[in-house]
Design an enzyme around this catalytic site. Sequence first.
Site, PDB file in Angstrom:
ATOM      1  N   LYS A 205       0.770  -1.229   0.088  1.00 24.27           N
ATOM      2  CA  LYS A 205       0.094  -0.094   0.021  1.00 24.27           C
ATOM      3  C   LYS A 205       0.713   1.267  -0.176  1.00 24.27           C
ATOM      4  O   LYS A 205       0.778   2.228  -0.787  1.00 24.27           O
ATOM      5  CB  LYS A 205      -0.906  -0.182   1.025  1.00 24.27           C
ATOM      6  CG  LYS A 205      -1.876  -1.063   1.246  1.00 24.27           C
ATOM      7  CD  LYS A 205      -2.951  -0.680   2.455  1.00 24.27           C
ATOM      8  CE  LYS A 205      -4.106  -1.981   2.478  1.00 24.27           C
ATOM      9  NZ  LYS A 205      -3.420  -3.272   2.670  1.00 24.27           N
ATOM     10  N   ASP A 225       9.331  -6.549  -5.569  1.00 22.04           N
ATOM     11  CA  ASP A 225       8.730  -7.212  -4.354  1.00 22.04           C
ATOM     12  C   ASP A 225       8.225  -8.598  -5.236  1.00 22.04           C
ATOM     13  O   ASP A 225       7.517  -8.598  -6.172  1.00 22.04           O
ATOM     14  CB  ASP A 225       7.318  -6.308  -4.078  1.00 22.04           C
ATOM     15  CG  ASP A 225       6.344  -6.929  -2.952  1.00 22.04           C
ATOM     16  OD1 ASP A 225       6.368  -8.241  -2.774  1.00 22.04           O
ATOM     17  OD2 ASP A 225       5.762  -6.192  -2.487  1.00 22.04           O
ATOM     18  N   VAL A 284      11.120   4.627   5.710  1.00 24.08           N
ATOM     19  CA  VAL A 284      10.053   5.025   6.589  1.00 24.08           C
ATOM     20  C   VAL A 284       9.179   3.590   7.031  1.00 24.08           C
ATOM     21  O   VAL A 284       8.056   3.623   7.319  1.00 24.08           O
ATOM     22  CB  VAL A 284       8.999   6.048   5.905  1.00 24.08           C
ATOM     23  CG1 VAL A 284       9.700   7.430   5.596  1.00 24.08           C
ATOM     24  CG2 VAL A 284       8.481   5.358   4.549  1.00 24.08           C
ATOM     25  N   ALA A 285       9.757   2.486   6.826  1.00 23.32           N
ATOM     26  CA  ALA A 285       9.196   1.220   7.090  1.00 23.32           C
ATOM     27  C   ALA A 285       9.485   0.806   8.399  1.00 23.32           C
ATOM     28  O   ALA A 285       8.845   1.077   9.342  1.00 23.32           O
ATOM     29  CB  ALA A 285       9.696   0.416   6.069  1.00 23.32           C
ATOM     30  N   ARG A 286      10.679   0.055   8.642  1.00 24.89           N
ATOM     31  CA  ARG A 286      11.052  -0.416  10.092  1.00 24.89           C
ATOM     32  C   ARG A 286      12.581  -0.354  10.132  1.00 24.89           C
ATOM     33  O   ARG A 286      13.496  -0.696   9.060  1.00 24.89           O
ATOM     34  CB  ARG A 286      10.764  -2.050   9.867  1.00 24.89           C
ATOM     35  CG  ARG A 286       9.166  -2.384  10.169  1.00 24.89           C
ATOM     36  CD  ARG A 286       8.777  -1.838  11.503  1.00 24.89           C
ATOM     37  NE  ARG A 286       7.434  -2.060  11.643  1.00 24.89           N
ATOM     38  CZ  ARG A 286       6.234  -1.124  11.384  1.00 24.89           C
ATOM     39  NH1 ARG A 286       6.708   0.166  10.700  1.00 24.89           N
ATOM     40  NH2 ARG A 286       5.031  -1.553  11.690  1.00 24.89           N
ATOM     41  N   GLU A 315      14.526   2.575  19.205  1.00 25.63           N
ATOM     42  CA  GLU A 315      13.714   3.822  19.337  1.00 25.63           C
ATOM     43  C   GLU A 315      13.379   4.309  20.607  1.00 25.63           C
ATOM     44  O   GLU A 315      12.696   3.368  21.188  1.00 25.63           O
ATOM     45  CB  GLU A 315      12.404   3.718  18.327  1.00 25.63           C
ATOM     46  CG  GLU A 315      12.765   3.756  16.889  1.00 25.63           C
ATOM     47  CD  GLU A 315      11.636   3.713  15.983  1.00 25.63           C
ATOM     48  OE1 GLU A 315      10.610   3.914  16.501  1.00 25.63           O
ATOM     49  OE2 GLU A 315      11.704   3.676  14.611  1.00 25.63           O
ATOM     50  N   HIS A 334      10.129   9.015  13.871  1.00 31.96           N
ATOM     51  CA  HIS A 334       9.156   8.021  13.522  1.00 31.96           C
ATOM     52  C   HIS A 334       7.721   8.818  13.319  1.00 31.96           C
ATOM     53  O   HIS A 334       6.903   8.743  14.149  1.00 31.96           O
ATOM     54  CB  HIS A 334       8.874   6.968  14.646  1.00 31.96           C
ATOM     55  CG  HIS A 334       8.252   5.673  14.085  1.00 31.96           C
ATOM     56  ND1 HIS A 334       8.573   4.451  14.557  1.00 31.96           N
ATOM     57  CD2 HIS A 334       7.369   5.692  13.109  1.00 31.96           C
ATOM     58  CE1 HIS A 334       7.987   3.455  13.924  1.00 31.96           C
ATOM     59  NE2 HIS A 334       7.087   4.081  12.970  1.00 31.96           N
ATOM     60  N   LEU A 335       7.659   9.693  12.339  1.00 32.48           N
ATOM     61  CA  LEU A 335       6.555  10.580  12.231  1.00 32.48           C
ATOM     62  C   LEU A 335       5.693   9.960  11.027  1.00 32.48           C
ATOM     63  O   LEU A 335       4.920  10.963  10.503  1.00 32.48           O
ATOM     64  CB  LEU A 335       7.140  11.969  11.689  1.00 32.48           C
ATOM     65  CG  LEU A 335       7.902  12.849  13.016  1.00 32.48           C
ATOM     66  CD1 LEU A 335       8.403  14.032  12.406  1.00 32.48           C
ATOM     67  CD2 LEU A 335       6.821  12.933  14.235  1.00 32.48           C
ATOM     68  N   GLY A 336       5.926   8.856  10.259  1.00 34.57           N
ATOM     69  CA  GLY A 336       5.325   8.382   9.200  1.00 34.57           C
ATOM     70  C   GLY A 336       3.919   8.760   9.287  1.00 34.57           C
ATOM     71  O   GLY A 336       3.357   8.916   8.288  1.00 34.57           O
TER      72      GLY A 336
END
Length: 598
Positions: A205, A225, A284-286, A315, A334-336
């Site tokens: 997504k 992917d 911005v994932a992990r 974190e 971690h502002l995603g």
Amino acid sequence: MAASSSNLVSSSSLKRISPSFLSWKLPISSAFGVSVAFPRGRGAVPRFVVLAMDAKPTVLVAEKLGEAGLNLLKDFANVDCSYNLSPEELCTKISLCDALIVRSGTKVNREVFESSGGRLKVVGRAGVGIDNVDLAAATEHGCLVVNAPTANTVAAAEHGIALITAMARNIAQADASVKAGKWQRNKYVGVSLVGKTLAVMGFGKVGSEVTRRAKGLGMHVIAHDPYAPADRARAIGVELVSFDEAIATADFISLHMPLTPATSKILNDETFAKMKKGVRIINVARGGVIDEEALVRALDAGIVAQAALDVFTVEPPPKDSKLVQHENVTVTPHLGASTMEAQEGVAIEIAEAVVGALKGELAATAVNAPMVPAEVLTELKPFVELAEKLGRLAVQLVAGGSGVKSIKVTYASARAPDDLDTRLLRAMITKGLIEPISSVFVNLVNADFTAKQRGLRITEERIVLDGSPENPLEFIQVQIANVESRFASAISESGEIKVEGRVKDGIPHLTRVGSFEVDVSMEGSLILCRQVDQPGMIGKVGSILGEENVNVSFMSVGRIAPRKQAVMAIGVDEQPSKECLKKIGDISAVEEFVFLKL
């Protein structure tokens, strides 16, 4: 009433039960009751709580939730917004509640479920991750856990684009420089995005939304992917490529993959060495998908020109982190998901899920398994394990690029169709197919929804056998159509990847791969080799594994005919090194091989 009949405990029965907390409800009047909780331990003081006898369920909101979500909850339930509760306060309040909603700051551990006295029916996590909820304890206490996995998608994608542009034009560094009284125009010359190649690693997504926005900025986008449908990528105008091609040709690499054993530290010294010099990394994932020490080395060596990171392995990261302090790294805490719109969306999504669960509806976002009757679970337990492992094995045999769409599951049984409920088995096959390549938790509640969401068409067929119906199943077969295989021998005569298994002495066994019959216990991991059938092959492979101190648990050889092709299935307790697997592949009689994690 606030208490169900299952929570009524007489004084004569107290000695016969032994949970960590005993509780019962005693009526005082038509409007109120008392909850008494007895913690174990010497000197522990019983807790007495007055209950309002209301027909509406009660929802405890333990962390801030958007107003729209609260309004949805208030239309259906009594809502208690109590923030910053201590663990003790939470355990005291929870016996009054039918549902609990938290974010990431509240720990919902086993003591919370035990303190609820069986009343707590659903825990809602306003967000994606559920690390702060004890899923095993929730399931044991019959409590459903739901999350809100979709509302953050656009916010995370927008933050990814923001980091790309900020990094390319040195926004954060230039801002700090000007505020420090400097005017360094020549130092902060950036790069244009137009015409640059962006590799989107993980085409789910968020990855899809980043792709749409990056194309609008004039970037050329490729994606990797291994399980994304090629037609969905083509519809957006993106080419799916291999992992190595993506990292070798990209000017910018944006990470959008889940953190799984397969993706942990997937960007490391080896992969950085394959990248174009001057590449720029966005995450911005992990945090765990990047080896952070290796990234610092790549930055210092000039392989990676810049990095923009919203997530970290730990974190918050240490204050003296070399990565965070590096002059060519832009960081955010971690502002995603941190937009007003996303927070409202999460509030609505989790409120709808909690209300639906309290109404008894099946929750599509459930992340723990529902309770299964003990007698059914006992009988199906080894077949449940077999089903998941067959799904896990089959999806690992798929080569990346084409995407998994069509799966056929065949059950062979002497029982009548009405005597064999396959929903749990189908759910576990779906779990095996999806979880190795996703962060989604699959169970009986959300399996069909999750499969449909990912475009998987799972059909079922039953073969009725003659004989005694004592055992529920004779074998389970899984076929994946219209895909290429990493192990060509897994392709059956009809063109599908085919694996088949049985339960022997309570243990799942792999009994067929493609057209080859094998017999190997599905424990640990598995090596499949196609070879020329000749003397000494078992000894050669066994010796290589023995030299590397890899223990072989089972070994089986299936062949077409003597001295023709054969498939060797080897069960191993440890994961062989790349060098060990290469030695096996270098044996002249070995035509192909693959290593699979079960």
